[in-house]
Design an enzyme around this catalytic site. Structure first.
Site, PDB file in Angstrom:
ATOM      1  N   GLY A 128      35.176  42.618  42.746  1.00 49.02           N
ATOM      2  CA  GLY A 128      35.046  43.951  42.149  1.00 49.02           C
ATOM      3  C   GLY A 128      36.339  44.725  42.193  1.00 49.02           C
ATOM      4  O   GLY A 128      36.586  45.574  41.345  1.00 49.02           O
TER       5      GLY A 128
ATOM      6  N   ALA B 146      32.992  43.988  46.107  1.00 49.90           N
ATOM      7  CA  ALA B 146      31.788  44.795  46.314  1.00 49.90           C
ATOM      8  C   ALA B 146      31.373  44.649  47.773  1.00 49.90           C
ATOM      9  O   ALA B 146      31.784  43.712  48.463  1.00 49.90           O
ATOM     10  CB  ALA B 146      30.678  44.291  45.404  1.00 49.90           C
TER      11      ALA B 146
ATOM     12  N   GLU C   8      33.925  35.310  43.689  1.00 48.47           N
ATOM     13  CA  GLU C   8      32.465  35.415  43.579  1.00 48.47           C
ATOM     14  C   GLU C   8      31.754  34.069  43.644  1.00 48.47           C
ATOM     15  O   GLU C   8      30.690  33.944  44.238  1.00 48.47           O
ATOM     16  CB  GLU C   8      32.073  36.127  42.286  1.00 48.47           C
ATOM     17  CG  GLU C   8      32.287  37.626  42.307  1.00 48.47           C
ATOM     18  CD  GLU C   8      33.684  38.033  41.902  1.00 48.47           C
ATOM     19  OE1 GLU C   8      34.601  37.199  41.941  1.00 48.47           O
ATOM     20  OE2 GLU C   8      33.878  39.219  41.568  1.00 48.47           O
TER      21      GLU C   8
ATOM     22  N   GLU D  13      38.179  43.693  39.222  1.00 46.19           N
ATOM     23  CA  GLU D  13      37.487  44.240  38.040  1.00 46.19           C
ATOM     24  C   GLU D  13      37.819  45.728  37.865  1.00 46.19           C
ATOM     25  O   GLU D  13      38.022  46.204  36.755  1.00 46.19           O
ATOM     26  CB  GLU D  13      35.980  44.024  38.172  1.00 46.19           C
ATOM     27  CG  GLU D  13      35.620  42.550  38.008  1.00 46.19           C
ATOM     28  CD  GLU D  13      34.169  42.289  38.262  1.00 46.19           C
ATOM     29  OE1 GLU D  13      33.686  42.581  39.383  1.00 46.19           O
ATOM     30  OE2 GLU D  13      33.484  41.778  37.364  1.00 46.19           O
TER      31      GLU D  13
END
Ligand code: T1G
Length: 658
Positions: A101, A62, A124, A104
């Site tokens: 992300g 992200a 993360e 993901e």
């Protein structure tokens, strides 16, 4: 530049993301993918979809810079659900570092193929977060709980081959084939098969659950005060009692709470600080001098470490020593360091042998002639270093950079001892130099932007976190450590004991207390520093002689079995020593000091305040150009707990809870 493009090739749809530098899932990327998926739904001819990225990597996470603003739809979890709900298979074509992300998103696709050099992971926790877009729910459903916990709570990426073993990816392409072409072939193959069940709709394959309590206890011990790794394990555990949708909602709630929390703000601060600290106005637009060959004078502890770092970064490296025996020892030191990298899987045996072939030893300074940069790592004595500088300057090009690895000597004096002082710089490595990331790049008063820009580029090539600093005693890190060491010794005379100071520091998150760290490094180092400073020390400044007394008794620390603490064996933990307690109490009495108690909170507040005061002086003197530089140094070189953001960051936050 369009961030997300969609093209149709025969009956395939190809979504390409182009959001340099790391294809972060910014709002534009999320919106662009959603728009592309909506368009594809309008085209019934499509039998498979490829999701790929332009540039050096597939999505690497992200966009951290968006975290301090309100989240804007479409949120990443929504994009991922849209991917897995497509009526035809989506194939993620992976390369570079597929992180956070990005991984993901790949898990929202139905298949994942990867270039062999791809690395995949969930970093993360290094940002004080947990995956917030389904990573803790989809990963266990694909690779099982044990590997999912390892991947998510450690924050370390895995290679494509391990990912294939674990079932995280479905296929590894050949290194010389075009990834998109390989994805097209793979898509054609799977297009005829039924779409696999989306991961969020599968059950967790494990029939047996781990011993959660002991796992969480172990995770907490390793985390040393950081909370995200513990929350990561708990979030994976909790989903056994929840449906997938409930688990996704629980994960999102945990993620949002962590994102707003102080630890994540601190970790995101230091993440960006490390990447911005070497961006100086004076070097913007300056092209670094190309460097191919490095000279290292000295093959001892530091010289061999620096030479190893240069070899690992691909430089031809020339090592100079005073005689053949010392040279052989230096080469042996480098070979041993490279063996360590081999054992840790960082290099192959072939690479090890190739690197050793790039190490050229000599006892004649003339061998340094081809070097564009020479670093001296000889005995910490100004006259010795001046003679080395002189010998180097006589044989290298007049524009070659000459650097000193000194940790406190006056580099301005060294610069003015040779011609072209503007080419002199300080490169303060931290031992072990081939492992420690921190490198203080000490800018002399006369160094020109070309020298500084070249030194910073060299540091980056070594994979170091370069922090520019001005010239002063101890630069940034050692200067701040000297300041708080002085305060800790005052507290010892006033009533505290070494074990109390160290306990307060480890409870705060330091890996080791100051006194145990001094015992490990050797008390004679600071003893020599105090002797060096004696002539110029302010006679009115309070002086604590306890460290001198210990050295005078031959108590140099761990290496002698006795220092501030007692060590029963070379590996045993520091033990409080009644003899030291007695020595301290006698010294307090001799000075007429009435000893008093110190709470852990007072101890850590005193240390923190001292760091911040010295940091303010360093900033005011222009030795550090930003407060971020001080945080980066204290975290990467002196054990300051990363999840607290650094002493200067903490100044901007609420008072520390010990
Ligand atoms: N967001 C914004 N900018 C980033 C960024 C990020 N995540 N990562 C890197 N940058 C910038 C960086 O500041 C620098 O900018 C440039 O990119 C190159 O970085 C939803 C919540 C990918 C291995 O933690 O590990 O996804 O200096 O110098 O050495 O559940 O960057 O060019 O202006 O480090 O080649 C998870 C963090 C986020 C990955 C590349 N992802 N990045 O290393 O380049 S949270 C991460 C890295 C998340 C989801 C959760 C590395 C890299 P500038 P660089 P590099």
């Amino acid at each position: 530049m369009t961030t997300v493009t969609l093209e149709f090739a025969d009956n395939l749809a190809i979504i390409d993301i182009n959001n340099p530098p790391i294809n972060a899932t910014s709002h534009a990327v999320r919106s662009g993918v959603m728009d592309a998926l909506a368009s594809i739904r309008q085209n019934p001819a499509v039998t498979a979809i490829i999701l790929c990225c332009t540039g050096t990597t597939f999505i690497a996470g992200a966009d951290i810079s968006e975290f301090n603003q309100p989240a804007r739809a479409p949120l990443l979890p929504d994009v991922i659900i849209a991917l897995e709900d497509m009526p035809v298979p989506v194939i993620a074509a992976l390369h570079g570092t597929v992180l956070g992300g990005g991984l993901e998103v790949a898990l929202g696709c139905h298949y994942r193929i990867a270039h062999p050099a791809t690395r995949l992971g969930f970093p993360e926790v290094n940002l004080g977060l947990i995956p917030g877009a389904g990573g803790t729910v989809r990963t266990p459903r694909l690779i099982g709980v044990e590997n999912a916990i390892s991947l998510i709570s450690n924050g370390k990426p895995i290679t494509a081959s391990i990912a294939l073993d674990w079932g995280l990816i479905d296929h590894i392409t050949k290194s010389d084939t075009n990834l998109q072409q390989a994805a097209i072939e793979y898509a054609r193959k799977v297009a005829t098969q039924p779409c696999p069940t989306p991961l969020a709709k599968r059950n967790i394959p494990d029939t047996k659950q781990p011993d959660w309590d002991s796992l969480i206890a172990k995770t907490a011990q390793k985390a040393r005060g950081a909370t995200a790794p513990i929350i990561a394990v708990e979030t994976i555990r909790d989903q056994f009692a929840l449906s997938a949708d409930q688990a996704l909602a629980n994960e999102r709630q945990q993620f949002v709470t962590l994102r707003e929390g102080e630890q994540s703000q601190a970790l995101r601060h230091i993440f960006m600080a490390e990447r911005n600290v070497a961006k100086l106005p004076t070097t913007q637009g300056v092209t670094p001098t190309p460097i191919k060959t490095i000279g290292i004078v000295g093959g001892g502890l530091m010289g061999a470490g620096i030479a190893t770092a240069c070899l690992l970064a691909g430089y031809q490296t020339i090592m100079i020593e005073r005689d053949e025996a010392a040279l052989a020892k230096g080469r042996e030191n480098v070979a041993s360091h490279l063996q360590g990298s081999l054992k840790r899987g960082i290099i192959s045996q072939e690479r090890n042998d190739q690197l050793l072939s790039q190490l050229h030893g000599n006892t004649d300074y003339a061998a340094l002639a081809p070097a564009e940069l020479v670093i001296e790592a000889v005995f910490e004595d100004l006259e010795v270093k001046k003679s080395v500088f002189d010998a180097v300057a006589r044989v290298v090009d007049s524009t070659a950079i000459i650097a000193s690895n000194t940790s406190y000597l006056d580099i301005n004096a060294l610069a003015h001892s040779i011609s072209n002082p503007e080419r002199v710089i300080g490169l303060h490595f931290f031992s072990p130099a081939h492992i420690m990331k921190l490198l203080e790049v000490v800018c002399t008063d006369g160094a020109n932007p070309q020298t500084l820009a070249t030194a910073l580029a060299f540091a980056r090539k070594l994979g170091k976190i370069a922090v520019p600093t001005g010239v002063c005693d101890g630069f940034i890190g050692n200067r701040i450590m000297s300041a708080y060491r002085k305060q800790c010794e005052y507290m010892i005379e006033d009533g505290a004991y070494p074990e109390q100071i160290d306990a307060a520091m480890t409870d705060f998150g330091f890996p080791m207390g100051l006194f145990a760290m001094q015992d490990m490094a050797g008390l004679e180092i600071s003893w020599k520093t105090r002797q060096r400073q004696a002539a110029t020390r302010d006679p009115n400044e309070r002086y604590v002689a306890l460290g001198d007394y210990l050295c005078e008794q031959g108590r140099f620390g761990r290496k002698t079995g006795l220092g501030w603490f007692r060590y029963d064996t070379a590996k045993s933990a520091p033990q409080p020593d009644p003899d030291v307690k007695r020595l301290i109490e006698q010294e307090s009495a001799r000075k007429g000091i009435k000893r008093r108690d110190f709470s852990p909170s007072e101890i850590i507040q005193t240390i923190l305040a001292t760091m911040q005061q010295e940091g303010d002086k360093i900033l005011n003197e222009g030795v550090a150009h930003t407060a971020d530089a001080i945080d980066v140094v204290m975290i990467n070189g002196y054990g300051f707990p990363r999840w607290r953001g650094g002493p200067m960051f903490m100044k901007t936050k609420s008072p520390v809870s010990s």
